[in-house]
Design a protein around this motif. Sequence first.
Motif, PDB file in Angstrom:
ATOM      1  N   THR A  79      55.353  48.618  64.288  1.00 37.32           N
ATOM      2  CA  THR A  79      55.618  47.489  63.394  1.00 37.32           C
ATOM      3  C   THR A  79      57.095  47.323  63.051  1.00 37.32           C
ATOM      4  OG1 THR A  79      55.203  48.887  61.452  1.00 37.32           O
ATOM      5  CG2 THR A  79      53.328  47.664  62.359  1.00 37.32           C
ATOM      6  N   GLY A  80      57.930  48.312  63.390  1.00 37.32           N
ATOM      7  CA  GLY A  80      59.348  48.150  63.084  1.00 37.32           C
ATOM      8  C   GLY A  80      60.155  49.371  63.464  1.00 37.32           C
ATOM      9  N   PHE A  81      61.469  49.162  63.551  1.00 40.18           N
ATOM     10  CA  PHE A  81      62.423  50.238  63.803  1.00 40.18           C
ATOM     11  C   PHE A  81      63.482  50.185  62.703  1.00 40.18           C
ATOM     12  CE2 PHE A  81      60.827  49.023  68.045  1.00 40.18           C
ATOM     13  CZ  PHE A  81      60.297  50.242  68.443  1.00 40.18           C
ATOM     14  N   GLN A  82      63.731  51.329  62.074  1.00 41.05           N
ATOM     15  CA  GLN A  82      64.645  51.375  60.933  1.00 41.05           C
ATOM     16  C   GLN A  82      65.846  52.260  61.251  1.00 41.05           C
ATOM     17  OE1 GLN A  82      61.256  52.094  60.631  1.00 41.05           O
ATOM     18  NE2 GLN A  82      60.752  50.008  60.026  1.00 41.05           N
ATOM     19  N   MET A  83      67.003  51.822  60.787  1.00 36.36           N
ATOM     20  CA  MET A  83      68.260  52.520  61.021  1.00 36.36           C
ATOM     21  C   MET A  83      68.986  52.720  59.695  1.00 36.36           C
ATOM     22  SD  MET A  83      70.578  49.469  62.735  1.00 36.36           S
ATOM     23  CE  MET A  83      69.422  49.201  64.085  1.00 36.36           C
ATOM     24  N   PRO A  84      70.135  53.421  59.674  1.00 32.20           N
ATOM     25  CA  PRO A  84      70.836  53.665  58.409  1.00 32.20           C
ATOM     26  C   PRO A  84      71.033  52.393  57.580  1.00 32.20           C
ATOM     27  CG  PRO A  84      71.810  54.995  60.121  1.00 32.20           C
ATOM     28  CD  PRO A  84      70.796  54.119  60.803  1.00 32.20           C
ATOM     29  N   GLY A  85      70.700  52.490  56.291  1.00 31.48           N
ATOM     30  CA  GLY A  85      70.800  51.360  55.389  1.00 31.48           C
ATOM     31  C   GLY A  85      69.481  50.668  55.157  1.00 31.48           C
ATOM     32  N   ASP A  86      68.500  50.901  56.031  1.00 26.29           N
ATOM     33  CA  ASP A  86      67.182  50.297  55.860  1.00 26.29           C
ATOM     34  C   ASP A  86      66.348  51.122  54.888  1.00 26.29           C
ATOM     35  OD1 ASP A  86      67.672  48.178  57.570  1.00 26.29           O
ATOM     36  OD2 ASP A  86      66.919  49.242  59.337  1.00 26.29           O
ATOM     37  N   MET A  87      65.358  50.475  54.285  1.00 26.36           N
ATOM     38  CA  MET A  87      64.496  51.118  53.305  1.00 26.36           C
ATOM     39  C   MET A  87      63.101  51.301  53.881  1.00 26.36           C
ATOM     40  SD  MET A  87      64.888  52.193  50.072  1.00 26.36           S
ATOM     41  CE  MET A  87      66.168  51.112  49.421  1.00 26.36           C
ATOM     42  N   LEU A  88      62.543  52.483  53.702  1.00 31.46           N
ATOM     43  CA  LEU A  88      61.184  52.794  54.142  1.00 31.46           C
ATOM     44  C   LEU A  88      60.274  52.977  52.933  1.00 31.46           C
ATOM     45  CD1 LEU A  88      62.096  55.348  56.918  1.00 31.46           C
ATOM     46  CD2 LEU A  88      60.648  53.345  57.307  1.00 31.46           C
ATOM     47  N   GLY A  89      59.033  52.508  53.056  1.00 30.09           N
ATOM     48  CA  GLY A  89      58.051  52.697  52.003  1.00 30.09           C
ATOM     49  C   GLY A  89      57.717  51.454  51.218  1.00 30.09           C
ATOM     50  N   LEU A  90      58.396  50.345  51.508  1.00 28.62           N
ATOM     51  CA  LEU A  90      58.153  49.110  50.756  1.00 28.62           C
ATOM     52  C   LEU A  90      56.730  48.598  50.942  1.00 28.62           C
ATOM     53  CD1 LEU A  90      61.512  47.237  51.539  1.00 28.62           C
ATOM     54  CD2 LEU A  90      60.890  48.393  49.410  1.00 28.62           C
ATOM     55  N   ASP A  91      56.103  48.963  52.057  1.00 26.30           N
ATOM     56  CA  ASP A  91      54.737  48.509  52.335  1.00 26.30           C
ATOM     57  C   ASP A  91      53.728  49.053  51.327  1.00 26.30           C
ATOM     58  OD1 ASP A  91      55.652  50.892  53.990  1.00 26.30           O
ATOM     59  OD2 ASP A  91      53.479  51.138  54.138  1.00 26.30           O
ATOM     60  N   ALA A  92      54.108  50.092  50.578  1.00 24.57           N
ATOM     61  CA  ALA A  92      53.173  50.731  49.650  1.00 24.57           C
ATOM     62  C   ALA A  92      53.233  50.148  48.241  1.00 24.57           C
ATOM     63  CB  ALA A  92      53.451  52.234  49.579  1.00 24.57           C
ATOM     64  N   VAL A  93      54.194  49.287  47.962  1.00 20.56           N
ATOM     65  CA  VAL A  93      54.406  48.817  46.590  1.00 20.56           C
ATOM     66  C   VAL A  93      53.195  48.045  46.066  1.00 20.56           C
ATOM     67  CG1 VAL A  93      55.812  47.307  45.133  1.00 20.56           C
ATOM     68  CG2 VAL A  93      56.914  48.818  46.795  1.00 20.56           C
ATOM     69  N   ASN A  94      52.550  47.262  46.921  1.00 22.30           N
ATOM     70  CA  ASN A  94      51.420  46.431  46.472  1.00 22.30           C
ATOM     71  C   ASN A  94      50.214  47.260  46.077  1.00 22.30           C
ATOM     72  OD1 ASN A  94      49.831  43.985  46.130  1.00 22.30           O
ATOM     73  ND2 ASN A  94      48.834  44.552  48.046  1.00 22.30           N
ATOM     74  N   SER A  95      49.785  48.179  46.944  1.00 20.95           N
ATOM     75  CA  SER A  95      48.545  48.927  46.717  1.00 20.95           C
ATOM     76  C   SER A  95      48.753  50.326  46.163  1.00 20.95           C
ATOM     77  CB  SER A  95      47.768  49.026  48.037  1.00 20.95           C
ATOM     78  OG  SER A  95      48.481  49.822  48.976  1.00 20.95           O
ATOM     79  N   GLY A  96      49.985  50.824  46.233  1.00 25.95           N
ATOM     80  CA  GLY A  96      50.231  52.199  45.820  1.00 25.95           C
ATOM     81  C   GLY A  96      49.968  53.208  46.919  1.00 25.95           C
ATOM     82  N   LEU A  97      49.640  52.704  48.120  1.00 25.03           N
ATOM     83  CA  LEU A  97      49.418  53.561  49.281  1.00 25.03           C
ATOM     84  C   LEU A  97      50.241  53.033  50.444  1.00 25.03           C
ATOM     85  CD1 LEU A  97      45.501  53.843  49.192  1.00 25.03           C
ATOM     86  CD2 LEU A  97      47.139  55.535  48.324  1.00 25.03           C
ATOM     87  N   ASP A 145      48.819  57.738  52.453  1.00 25.17           N
ATOM     88  CA  ASP A 145      49.466  58.646  51.500  1.00 25.17           C
ATOM     89  C   ASP A 145      49.835  57.867  50.240  1.00 25.17           C
ATOM     90  OD1 ASP A 145      49.326  60.757  53.253  1.00 25.17           O
ATOM     91  OD2 ASP A 145      51.442  60.692  53.850  1.00 25.17           O
ATOM     92  N   PRO A 146      49.744  58.476  49.060  1.00 26.32           N
ATOM     93  CA  PRO A 146      50.109  57.755  47.830  1.00 26.32           C
ATOM     94  C   PRO A 146      51.618  57.534  47.741  1.00 26.32           C
ATOM     95  CG  PRO A 146      49.589  60.052  47.350  1.00 26.32           C
ATOM     96  CD  PRO A 146      49.226  59.833  48.790  1.00 26.32           C
ATOM     97  N   LEU A 147      51.984  56.388  47.193  1.00 29.89           N
ATOM     98  CA  LEU A 147      53.401  56.063  47.009  1.00 29.89           C
ATOM     99  C   LEU A 147      53.991  56.915  45.890  1.00 29.89           C
ATOM    100  CD1 LEU A 147      55.975  54.320  47.220  1.00 29.89           C
ATOM    101  CD2 LEU A 147      54.873  52.682  45.673  1.00 29.89           C
ATOM    102  N   ARG A 148      55.008  57.676  46.234  1.00 28.02           N
ATOM    103  CA  ARG A 148      55.803  58.386  45.244  1.00 28.02           C
ATOM    104  C   ARG A 148      57.272  58.006  45.366  1.00 28.02           C
ATOM    105  NH1 ARG A 148      55.729  64.279  45.541  1.00 28.02           N
ATOM    106  NH2 ARG A 148      56.676  64.121  43.458  1.00 28.02           N
ATOM    107  N   PHE A 149      57.716  57.864  46.610  1.00 26.08           N
ATOM    108  CA  PHE A 149      59.130  57.602  46.846  1.00 26.08           C
ATOM    109  C   PHE A 149      59.316  56.397  47.764  1.00 26.08           C
ATOM    110  CE2 PHE A 149      58.746  62.221  46.275  1.00 26.08           C
ATOM    111  CZ  PHE A 149      59.640  62.437  45.234  1.00 26.08           C
ATOM    112  N   LEU A 150      60.444  55.714  47.572  1.00 22.73           N
ATOM    113  CA  LEU A 150      61.014  54.866  48.608  1.00 22.73           C
ATOM    114  C   LEU A 150      62.096  55.695  49.288  1.00 22.73           C
ATOM    115  CD1 LEU A 150      61.421  51.385  46.843  1.00 22.73           C
ATOM    116  CD2 LEU A 150      59.508  52.219  48.230  1.00 22.73           C
ATOM    117  N   TYR A 151      62.329  55.421  50.548  1.00 16.93           N
ATOM    118  CA  TYR A 151      63.283  56.228  51.305  1.00 16.93           C
ATOM    119  C   TYR A 151      64.365  55.338  51.915  1.00 16.93           C
ATOM    120  CZ  TYR A 151      59.525  59.699  51.021  1.00 16.93           C
ATOM    121  OH  TYR A 151      58.564  60.563  50.572  1.00 16.93           O
ATOM    122  N   ALA A 152      65.611  55.629  51.601  1.00 16.44           N
ATOM    123  CA  ALA A 152      66.737  54.931  52.215  1.00 16.44           C
ATOM    124  C   ALA A 152      67.206  55.767  53.404  1.00 16.44           C
ATOM    125  CB  ALA A 152      67.872  54.753  51.214  1.00 16.44           C
ATOM    126  N   VAL A 153      67.218  55.156  54.585  1.00 16.59           N
ATOM    127  CA  VAL A 153      67.649  55.881  55.771  1.00 16.59           C
ATOM    128  C   VAL A 153      69.154  56.092  55.695  1.00 16.59           C
ATOM    129  CG1 VAL A 153      67.723  55.932  58.293  1.00 16.59           C
ATOM    130  CG2 VAL A 153      65.802  54.824  57.120  1.00 16.59           C
TER     131      VAL A 153
END
Length: 246
Positions: free
Chosen positions: A86-104, A59-67
């Motif tokens: 690859t990981g487990f995220q809880m409140p305060g963690d950020m989702l979507g950082l993996d897309a910053v390099n390629s835009g996907l 999916d194309p990167l549009r948003f980062l998401y803060a849990v």
Amino acid sequence: MPETRSCQAHALKLACSNCNILEFCLPLGLTGEEVAQLDSLIMQRVKVKKDAALYRACDPLRFLYAVRIGFFKTDVLSLDGREQVTGFQMPGDMLGLDAVNSGLYTCNAFALEDSEVCAIHFDHLEKLAQELPSLQHNLNKIFSREIVRDHDMLMLLGNMNSDERLAAFLLNLSQRLNMRGYSSKEFVLKMRREEIGSYLGLRLETICRGIAHLRDHALVEVSGREVKILDMDRLKHLVAGCHRFS
């Protein structure tokens, strides 16, 4: 109708300054005025039902998401369709950082329970970070935190036996939850044992056997998904390699 949608979007907005996970998220250390600027980038709070996808790989990167509320897992699928967590995220963690390099996005993100995230428009965030050095510093810290987690995971998989991996996983969860004001000794696993096994590179039967070892040595008590750490010091010694099961 547009006016109604506008009112609904406004009602969904969350002021960062009033958020209970402020100390783990982007606004840390920002002034009141800077927090207000950041808050303007939060398009809405997004509710994600249990087992639903927040986004999927490619999916194309549009948003980062803060849990804000709940728990997530990220995973990738191998060529034969097997899941690798690859990981487990809880409140305060950020989702979507993996897309910053390629835009996907490079992985899938699924809610492990009914959850809620703050959607932050990435392009606008990037521009604001150029204007606010403190925000750029926080972004750098978040990226660094992810790199450290990856390194810790490689160390865990490369240097620990199965019992140590499981103990390290439970200890890490304990520490992360405690930092957020929850009990460090009693908590509920939001993920299935199969998902823990995938994350740790272990088979389901190995996870079950490891839980039995921890129980038999009076380190941890696990009932269903409820965890109670009985001896924190000995658990840390096990992770540090100072203790072995006979």
